[in-house]
Design a protein around this motif. Structure first.
Motif, PDB file in Angstrom:
ATOM      1  N   GLY A   1     -17.067  15.971 -19.399  1.00 52.27           N
ATOM      2  CA  GLY A   1     -17.078  16.891 -20.611  1.00 52.27           C
ATOM      3  C   GLY A   1     -15.685  16.832 -21.475  1.00 52.27           C
ATOM      4  N   ALA A   2     -15.565  15.408 -22.064  1.00 53.56           N
ATOM      5  CA  ALA A   2     -14.300  15.919 -22.885  1.00 53.56           C
ATOM      6  C   ALA A   2     -14.282  15.813 -24.107  1.00 53.56           C
ATOM      7  CB  ALA A   2     -13.307  14.765 -21.974  1.00 53.56           C
ATOM      8  N   GLN A   3     -14.063  15.667 -25.289  1.00 55.84           N
ATOM      9  CA  GLN A   3     -13.670  15.977 -26.687  1.00 55.84           C
ATOM     10  C   GLN A   3     -13.340  14.832 -26.966  1.00 55.84           C
ATOM     11  OE1 GLN A   3     -12.330  19.251 -29.134  1.00 55.84           O
ATOM     12  NE2 GLN A   3     -12.842  18.009 -31.337  1.00 55.84           N
TER      13      GLN A   3
ATOM     14  N   ILE B   1      -7.783  23.131 -15.724  1.00 55.03           N
ATOM     15  CA  ILE B   1      -7.895  22.896 -16.623  1.00 55.03           C
ATOM     16  C   ILE B   1      -9.220  22.489 -17.549  1.00 55.03           C
ATOM     17  CG2 ILE B   1      -7.244  21.599 -18.807  1.00 55.03           C
ATOM     18  CD1 ILE B   1      -4.299  20.318 -16.639  1.00 55.03           C
ATOM     19  N   HIS B   2      -9.284  23.299 -18.385  1.00 58.31           N
ATOM     20  CA  HIS B   2     -10.593  23.754 -19.110  1.00 58.31           C
ATOM     21  C   HIS B   2     -10.853  22.871 -20.547  1.00 58.31           C
ATOM     22  CE1 HIS B   2     -11.616  26.147 -16.615  1.00 58.31           C
ATOM     23  NE2 HIS B   2      -9.802  27.430 -16.334  1.00 58.31           N
ATOM     24  N   GLU B   3      -9.856  23.398 -21.258  1.00 56.74           N
ATOM     25  CA  GLU B   3      -9.376  22.341 -22.877  1.00 56.74           C
ATOM     26  C   GLU B   3      -9.014  20.993 -22.155  1.00 56.74           C
ATOM     27  OE1 GLU B   3     -11.206  23.617 -24.930  1.00 56.74           O
ATOM     28  OE2 GLU B   3     -11.216  25.865 -24.539  1.00 56.74           O
ATOM     29  N   LEU B   4     -10.396  19.550 -22.729  1.00 53.86           N
ATOM     30  CA  LEU B   4     -10.431  18.568 -22.229  1.00 53.86           C
ATOM     31  C   LEU B   4     -10.169  17.491 -23.254  1.00 53.86           C
ATOM     32  CD1 LEU B   4      -8.821  15.924 -19.539  1.00 53.86           C
ATOM     33  CD2 LEU B   4     -11.395  16.367 -18.895  1.00 53.86           C
ATOM     34  N   GLY B   5      -9.143  16.618 -23.891  1.00 51.41           N
ATOM     35  CA  GLY B   5      -9.891  15.974 -24.241  1.00 51.41           C
ATOM     36  C   GLY B   5      -9.271  14.205 -24.340  1.00 51.41           C
ATOM     37  N   VAL B   6      -9.629  13.215 -24.499  1.00 51.07           N
ATOM     38  CA  VAL B   6     -10.045  11.936 -24.292  1.00 51.07           C
ATOM     39  C   VAL B   6      -9.448  10.896 -25.798  1.00 51.07           C
ATOM     40  CG1 VAL B   6     -10.652   9.871 -23.640  1.00 51.07           C
ATOM     41  CG2 VAL B   6     -10.747  12.029 -22.604  1.00 51.07           C
ATOM     42  N   VAL B   7      -8.176  10.386 -25.710  1.00 49.40           N
ATOM     43  CA  VAL B   7      -8.308   9.410 -27.049  1.00 49.40           C
ATOM     44  C   VAL B   7      -8.830   8.451 -26.619  1.00 49.40           C
ATOM     45  CG1 VAL B   7      -6.306   8.316 -28.481  1.00 49.40           C
ATOM     46  CG2 VAL B   7      -6.003  10.606 -28.116  1.00 49.40           C
TER      47      VAL B   7
ATOM     48  N   THR C   1      -1.679  30.854 -20.841  1.00 45.65           N
ATOM     49  CA  THR C   1      -0.979  30.054 -19.484  1.00 45.65           C
ATOM     50  C   THR C   1      -0.924  28.534 -18.467  1.00 45.65           C
ATOM     51  OG1 THR C   1      -1.478  30.787 -17.607  1.00 45.65           O
ATOM     52  CG2 THR C   1      -0.558  32.438 -18.904  1.00 45.65           C
ATOM     53  N   THR C   2      -2.133  28.259 -18.955  1.00 46.49           N
ATOM     54  CA  THR C   2      -2.874  26.907 -18.826  1.00 46.49           C
ATOM     55  C   THR C   2      -2.906  25.629 -19.858  1.00 46.49           C
ATOM     56  OG1 THR C   2      -4.113  27.267 -16.909  1.00 46.49           O
ATOM     57  CG2 THR C   2      -4.619  25.139 -17.161  1.00 46.49           C
ATOM     58  N   PRO C   3      -2.156  24.699 -19.345  1.00 46.60           N
ATOM     59  CA  PRO C   3      -2.066  23.897 -21.089  1.00 46.60           C
ATOM     60  C   PRO C   3      -3.118  23.313 -21.579  1.00 46.60           C
ATOM     61  CG  PRO C   3       0.062  23.866 -19.619  1.00 46.60           C
ATOM     62  CD  PRO C   3      -1.040  24.574 -19.045  1.00 46.60           C
ATOM     63  N   SER C   4      -4.105  23.104 -22.771  1.00 47.50           N
ATOM     64  CA  SER C   4      -4.633  22.180 -22.664  1.00 47.50           C
ATOM     65  C   SER C   4      -4.677  20.747 -22.210  1.00 47.50           C
ATOM     66  CB  SER C   4      -5.494  21.940 -23.621  1.00 47.50           C
ATOM     67  OG  SER C   4      -4.406  22.003 -24.931  1.00 47.50           O
ATOM     68  N   ALA C   5      -5.355  19.698 -21.916  1.00 52.07           N
ATOM     69  CA  ALA C   5      -4.749  19.064 -21.262  1.00 52.07           C
ATOM     70  C   ALA C   5      -5.548  17.642 -22.671  1.00 52.07           C
ATOM     71  CB  ALA C   5      -5.717  18.020 -20.241  1.00 52.07           C
ATOM     72  N   ILE C   6      -4.530  15.751 -22.620  1.00 48.86           N
ATOM     73  CA  ILE C   6      -5.367  15.117 -23.229  1.00 48.86           C
ATOM     74  C   ILE C   6      -4.866  13.802 -22.846  1.00 48.86           C
ATOM     75  CG2 ILE C   6      -5.733  13.072 -25.074  1.00 48.86           C
ATOM     76  CD1 ILE C   6      -5.566  16.366 -26.941  1.00 48.86           C
ATOM     77  N   ILE C   7      -6.604  13.311 -22.290  1.00 48.76           N
ATOM     78  CA  ILE C   7      -5.615  11.792 -21.422  1.00 48.76           C
ATOM     79  C   ILE C   7      -5.639  10.378 -23.060  1.00 48.76           C
ATOM     80  CG2 ILE C   7      -7.018  10.102 -19.664  1.00 48.76           C
ATOM     81  CD1 ILE C   7      -8.467  12.414 -19.200  1.00 48.76           C
ATOM     82  N   LEU C   8      -4.618  10.075 -22.675  1.00 49.47           N
ATOM     83  CA  LEU C   8      -4.424   8.105 -23.835  1.00 49.47           C
ATOM     84  C   LEU C   8      -5.407   7.715 -23.167  1.00 49.47           C
ATOM     85  CD1 LEU C   8      -0.402   9.496 -23.961  1.00 49.47           C
ATOM     86  CD2 LEU C   8      -2.299  10.779 -25.726  1.00 49.47           C
ATOM     87  N   ALA C   9      -6.151   6.725 -23.366  1.00 46.60           N
ATOM     88  CA  ALA C   9      -6.898   5.886 -23.433  1.00 46.60           C
ATOM     89  C   ALA C   9      -7.383   5.225 -24.261  1.00 46.60           C
ATOM     90  CB  ALA C   9      -8.423   6.693 -22.437  1.00 46.60           C
ATOM     91  N   ALA C  10      -6.687   4.494 -25.117  1.00 48.17           N
ATOM     92  CA  ALA C  10      -6.732   3.774 -26.530  1.00 48.17           C
ATOM     93  C   ALA C  10      -6.116   1.785 -26.049  1.00 48.17           C
ATOM     94  CB  ALA C  10      -6.537   4.647 -27.745  1.00 48.17           C
ATOM     95  N   GLY C  11      -5.199   2.140 -24.993  1.00 42.81           N
ATOM     96  CA  GLY C  11      -4.992   0.542 -25.052  1.00 42.81           C
ATOM     97  C   GLY C  11      -5.689  -0.038 -24.891  1.00 42.81           C
ATOM     98  N   GLU C  12      -5.891  -1.154 -25.088  1.00 48.76           N
ATOM     99  CA  GLU C  12      -6.260  -2.488 -25.748  1.00 48.76           C
ATOM    100  C   GLU C  12      -6.249  -4.011 -24.522  1.00 48.76           C
ATOM    101  OE1 GLU C  12      -4.743  -4.589 -29.232  1.00 48.76           O
ATOM    102  OE2 GLU C  12      -5.257  -2.988 -30.014  1.00 48.76           O
TER     103      GLU C  12
END
Length: 218
Positions: free
Chosen positions: A76-78, A54-60, A11-22
């Motif tokens: 603690g992000a993948q 939110i528990h599942e967290l990723g970072v691009v 019921t809770t989304p996983s999250a991904i942060i977009l941090a790949a900008g130049e």
């Protein structure tokens, strides 16, 4: 069912942060590394997402691996590293979608830009609550402030699969434009959803807004 065998929370989304900008308009800086009282925007956003449940967290991340990798680890992000230089926002979106669909089972996906300095757990919680109350036909949701679309963007698993199936050169915006009936725009008054950092003028405005807190680059 014991605590060790509880079903995953879908019921809770996983999250991904977009941090790949130049960060070209900032003189070639990683925007997510900008610090407020010593804490980077990436760390602050990670804490806000965790605080919203939110528990599942990723970072691009892209060209600033040496700066951002340690910060992502403190969250603690993948880390999802672009395999090539010069990646676009669409490339980041595609990497995030591919990872999510491969790793996160049946959960929905929350995507958020890394350079939103005012975004807090309370802002994210409000959007998550609205998402849980959405109509069954809704597959995407974003806040809108004074007519401007903001972040975070939430996608259902179904939407993530549909977008991933479109041509690789097309991004999420294209899918949203072609399926307006499946998109929920949440009208909001809080500028935190749309206040990002793109230029040195934005950094100076942030310093003025947060004074006497210290806004600095590492």
């Amino acid at each position: 069912m014991s605590a060790d065998t509880l079903a995953p929370d879908t019921t809770t989304p996983s999250a991904i942060i977009l941090a790949a900008g130049e960060g070209r308009r900032l003189g070639g800086r990683a925007k997510a590394s900008l610090r407020i009282d010593g804490s980077s925007l990436l760390q602050r956003l990670g804490s806000a997402l965790r605080g919203a449940g939110i528990h599942e967290l990723g970072v691009v991340i892209g060209p600033y691996r040496d700066q951002l990798l340690p910060l992502a680890r403190t969250c603690g992000a993948q880390v999802l590293q672009h395999p090539r230089a010069g990646a676009t926002l669409i490339d980041s979106q595609r990497l995030a979608l591919d990872h999510h669909l491969a790793q996160q089972g049946e959960t929905d996906l929350l995507l958020v830009l890394a350079d939103l300095p005012f975004l807090t757990a309370a802002h994210i919680q409000a959007l998550l609550e609205r998402w849980r109350q959405r109509a069954p036909s809704v597959d995407a949701q974003m806040p809108v402030v004074a007519g401007v679309r903001g972040h975070p963007l939430i996608l259902s698993r179904r939407a993530a699969e549909a977008i991933a199936a479109t041509p690789r050169e097309l991004g999420i915006r294209d899918w949203l434009a072609r399926h307006p009936e499946r998109v929920l725009a949440v009208n909001a008054s809080q500028p935190a959803y749309v206040s990002d950092i793109d230029t040195e003028a934005d950094v100076e405005a942030l310093r003025a807004a947060l004074a006497p807190h210290i806004v600095s680059w590492p």
